[in-house]
Motif scaffolding. Structure first.
Motif, PDB file in Angstrom:
ATOM      1  N   PHE A 121       0.830  -1.202   0.000  1.00  0.00           N
ATOM      2  CA  PHE A 121       0.000   0.000   0.000  1.00  0.00           C
ATOM      3  C   PHE A 121       0.868   1.255   0.000  1.00  0.00           C
ATOM      4  O   PHE A 121       1.913   1.312   0.650  1.00  0.00           O
ATOM      5  CB  PHE A 121      -0.943   0.018   1.206  1.00  0.00           C
ATOM      6  CG  PHE A 121      -2.109  -0.911   1.079  1.00  0.00           C
ATOM      7  CD1 PHE A 121      -3.141  -0.618   0.195  1.00  0.00           C
ATOM      8  CD2 PHE A 121      -2.184  -2.071   1.812  1.00  0.00           C
ATOM      9  CE1 PHE A 121      -4.232  -1.471   0.057  1.00  0.00           C
ATOM     10  CE2 PHE A 121      -3.255  -2.940   1.692  1.00  0.00           C
ATOM     11  CZ  PHE A 121      -4.281  -2.636   0.807  1.00  0.00           C
ATOM     12  N   ALA A 122       0.393   2.283  -0.731  1.00  0.00           N
ATOM     13  CA  ALA A 122       1.137   3.542  -0.820  1.00  0.00           C
ATOM     14  C   ALA A 122       0.749   4.510   0.273  1.00  0.00           C
ATOM     15  O   ALA A 122       1.488   5.458   0.558  1.00  0.00           O
ATOM     16  CB  ALA A 122       0.897   4.193  -2.186  1.00  0.00           C
ATOM     17  N   ALA A 123      -0.414   4.322   0.901  1.00  0.00           N
ATOM     18  CA  ALA A 123      -0.885   5.223   1.954  1.00  0.00           C
ATOM     19  C   ALA A 123      -2.058   4.562   2.661  1.00  0.00           C
ATOM     20  O   ALA A 123      -2.656   3.596   2.162  1.00  0.00           O
ATOM     21  CB  ALA A 123      -1.312   6.576   1.373  1.00  0.00           C
ATOM     22  N   ARG A 152       6.957   5.015   7.540  1.00  0.00           N
ATOM     23  CA  ARG A 152       6.822   6.349   6.949  1.00  0.00           C
ATOM     24  C   ARG A 152       5.860   6.363   5.764  1.00  0.00           C
ATOM     25  O   ARG A 152       6.045   7.124   4.803  1.00  0.00           O
ATOM     26  CB  ARG A 152       8.181   6.926   6.547  1.00  0.00           C
ATOM     27  CG  ARG A 152       9.123   7.110   7.730  1.00  0.00           C
ATOM     28  CD  ARG A 152      10.349   7.936   7.357  1.00  0.00           C
ATOM     29  NE  ARG A 152       9.984   9.291   6.976  1.00  0.00           N
ATOM     30  CZ  ARG A 152       9.732  10.266   7.840  1.00  0.00           C
ATOM     31  NH1 ARG A 152       9.775  10.026   9.139  1.00  0.00           N
ATOM     32  NH2 ARG A 152       9.438  11.483   7.417  1.00  0.00           N
ATOM     33  N   LEU A 153       4.834   5.535   5.835  1.00  0.00           N
ATOM     34  CA  LEU A 153       3.767   5.631   4.845  1.00  0.00           C
ATOM     35  C   LEU A 153       2.882   6.824   5.188  1.00  0.00           C
ATOM     36  O   LEU A 153       2.585   7.052   6.369  1.00  0.00           O
ATOM     37  CB  LEU A 153       2.908   4.367   4.837  1.00  0.00           C
ATOM     38  CG  LEU A 153       3.397   3.146   4.084  1.00  0.00           C
ATOM     39  CD1 LEU A 153       2.358   2.039   4.205  1.00  0.00           C
ATOM     40  CD2 LEU A 153       3.651   3.460   2.631  1.00  0.00           C
ATOM     41  N   ALA A 204       3.328  12.982  10.080  1.00  0.00           N
ATOM     42  CA  ALA A 204       4.331  14.050  10.012  1.00  0.00           C
ATOM     43  C   ALA A 204       4.834  14.287   8.597  1.00  0.00           C
ATOM     44  O   ALA A 204       5.076  15.432   8.199  1.00  0.00           O
ATOM     45  CB  ALA A 204       5.495  13.709  10.942  1.00  0.00           C
ATOM     46  N   ASP A 205       4.991  13.224   7.809  1.00  0.00           N
ATOM     47  CA  ASP A 205       5.509  13.405   6.450  1.00  0.00           C
ATOM     48  C   ASP A 205       4.527  14.187   5.578  1.00  0.00           C
ATOM     49  O   ASP A 205       4.946  14.947   4.696  1.00  0.00           O
ATOM     50  CB  ASP A 205       5.849  12.058   5.801  1.00  0.00           C
ATOM     51  CG  ASP A 205       4.746  11.033   5.975  1.00  0.00           C
ATOM     52  OD1 ASP A 205       3.840  11.257   6.778  1.00  0.00           O
ATOM     53  OD2 ASP A 205       4.798   9.998   5.286  1.00  0.00           O
TER      54      ASP A 205
END
Length: 467
Positions: free
Chosen positions: A329-331, A362-363, A407-408
């Motif tokens: 999954f990307a997000a 960090r997704l 956060a990203d």
């Protein structure tokens, strides 16, 4: 870890290694069917291809360097019924393959051209060892391993192989198949029978449909059975059910199951539908959407995700749906209704633990409505307990529609200006009410529509920059 589970992990690791080879199925970037006598070339390709009956003639473009692939080298000068390759001149090579066969023919740098014949239709597949799907490949999601899905079956061989004409993964192309027998077994309190392909002396295979197809699994799946013992008994281990290549790429011509091979139950074992796939439009961007409680307007947001090139897996936790593995999954996006949810402590802990893993890798992750609280607790590694969500731990005065982002996302230029509050843990909070008030619109409903559309488009550009 018990021995059975350890052996399954060895099988799964070998399966991933086989998929990730430089010119394997994940390296496919195109399939072109050749018409009789037509000259076919690609922009930036190595030359031209002309079909002449079963033969295809390749002429090298000036200034281009190319050579035969490994398979072609092995059969040059040794023609056989399956394939033949010949060198006609310094800049021309010809090849043919029999129906049902294929040949890794021409190698040009990191691109390989494969010649294939499917029921008289002759085509060229392009493999690229630097293909996006291959380079991004991580894992194939699976159901939890359980020995409840391991059953013994009786194999009855046919006196003679039974020829069948079957469909394939490519519309309009049918294939010849040889059925070798049947396996009969008990599962979920009922007797089932599946037709086999392959040979008792070299290994049997079954392709089958079940009730998970099109929901959590691909249109069909495959199981290798192996060899029957002296009493014609075999073991069916559905934990080792795998996806045929068509589940990953549109350029595979896999044979479909025979119509009889339908199991009237949900086989929640083996490989699930791949998360990362390729379509003719390009590699997908899969997003996991978790709905923790019924959420007004969520369907319109999902539709906007789709319009912006995101492929959504929608899990309604309140309806008892199970969270899938994270691989690929990307997000991740969470939505919850305004009044919170009534999930058990166990389900809340499951969601929080998933978000902790998401943040560790960090997704990008977003929480909307009452589900925003899950991000706050996950960032603090704090487990939510049963009861109504009260937004404790979140900044005060966020309005009725808070949106929390990892956060990203909060630090990205696409969202930085929209962050109204930034927590010490890096979680950013967006006040939807405030943004809607600032949106130019004639009515309040229009302002919310404009605001959500803008946020969805920003999110899509963040996780899917090439759309």
């Amino acid at each position: 870890m018990d021995q059975y589970t350890a052996e399954w992990h060895e099988w799964h690791d070998a399966r991933l290694s086989a998929l990730a080879t430089p010119f394997g199925w994940l390296s496919l970037t195109g399939l072109t069917w050749l018409d009789e006598g037509e000259t076919t070339a690609w922009e930036g390709g190595p030359g031209t291809f002309v079909r002449d009956g079963e033969w295809v003639h390749f002429t090298l473009a000036p200034g281009t360097s190319a050579g035969p692939g490994k398979d072609a080298l092995e059969i040059m000068g040794r023609p056989g019924p399956a394939a033949e390759v010949r060198v006609d001149s310094d800049d021309r090579m010809s090849a043919r393959v029999a129906p049902g066969e294929s040949l890794n023919w021409i190698l040009v740098g990191h691109v390989l051209y494969e010649l294939l014949n499917r029921d008289g239709s002759i085509g060229l597949r392009r493999h690229d060892s630097k293909a996006p799907l291959l380079s991004r490949f991580i894992d194939v999601p699976t159901f939890p391993v359980s020995q409840d899905w391991v059953v013994r079956a009786a194999f009855t061989p046919y006196p003679q192989p039974e020829p069948r004409r079957i469909a394939s993964a490519v519309p309009g192309i049918e294939l010849d198949e040889q059925l070798s027998g049947e396996v009969e077994f008990e599962l979920a309190g009922h007797t089932h029978r599946l037709r086999t392909t392959g040979c008792p002396g070299s290994g049997l295979t079954v392709r089958f449909h079940d009730y998970t197809n099109g929901v959590t699994t691909a249109t069909w799946r495959t199981l290798n059975i192996g060899l029957p013992d002296a009493g014609n008994s075999v073991i069916l281990d559905f934990n080792r059910v795998y996806n045929d290549p068509f589940a990953f790429t549109p350029y595979a011509t896999c044979p479909a199951p025979v119509p009889e091979n339908i199991l009237p139950l949900a086989v929640e074992a083996g490989e699930r539908r791949p998360t990362q796939t390729l379509s003719e439009a390009g590699i997908n961007t899969p997003v996991l959407v978790i709905e923790t409680s019924p959420t007004p307007g969520v369907e319109s947001i999902l539709a906007r995700f789709d319009e912006n090139g995101l492929e959504v897996t929608h899990v309604q936790v309140a309806e008892g749906e199970v969270l899938p593995p994270l691989a690929g999954f990307a997000a991740v996006v969470l939505f919850g209704g305004f009044e919170g949810d009534d999930l058990s402590a166990e389900r809340r802990a499951e969601i929080t633990e998933l978000l902790i893993d998401v943040m560790a890798t960090r997704l990008p992750v977003v929480g909307g409505g009452s589900a925003a609280q899950y991000l706050t607790h996950a960032a603090a590694h704090d487990t939510l307990t049963a009861g109504r969500l009260t937004f404790e731990g979140m900044p005060a005065d966020l309005g009725r529609l808070p949106l929390a982002v990892s956060a990203d996302i909060a630090d990205d230029g696409l969202f930085r200006a929209n962050i109204s509050t930034l927590g010490s843990d890096g979680i950013g909070y967006i006040e939807i009410d405030k943004l809607a008030d600032e949106a130019p619109a004639a009515t309040r409903n229009e302002s919310f529509t404009i605001t959500w559309r803008d946020l969805v488009e920003r999110f899509a550009r963040l996780v899917h920059p090439n759309f």
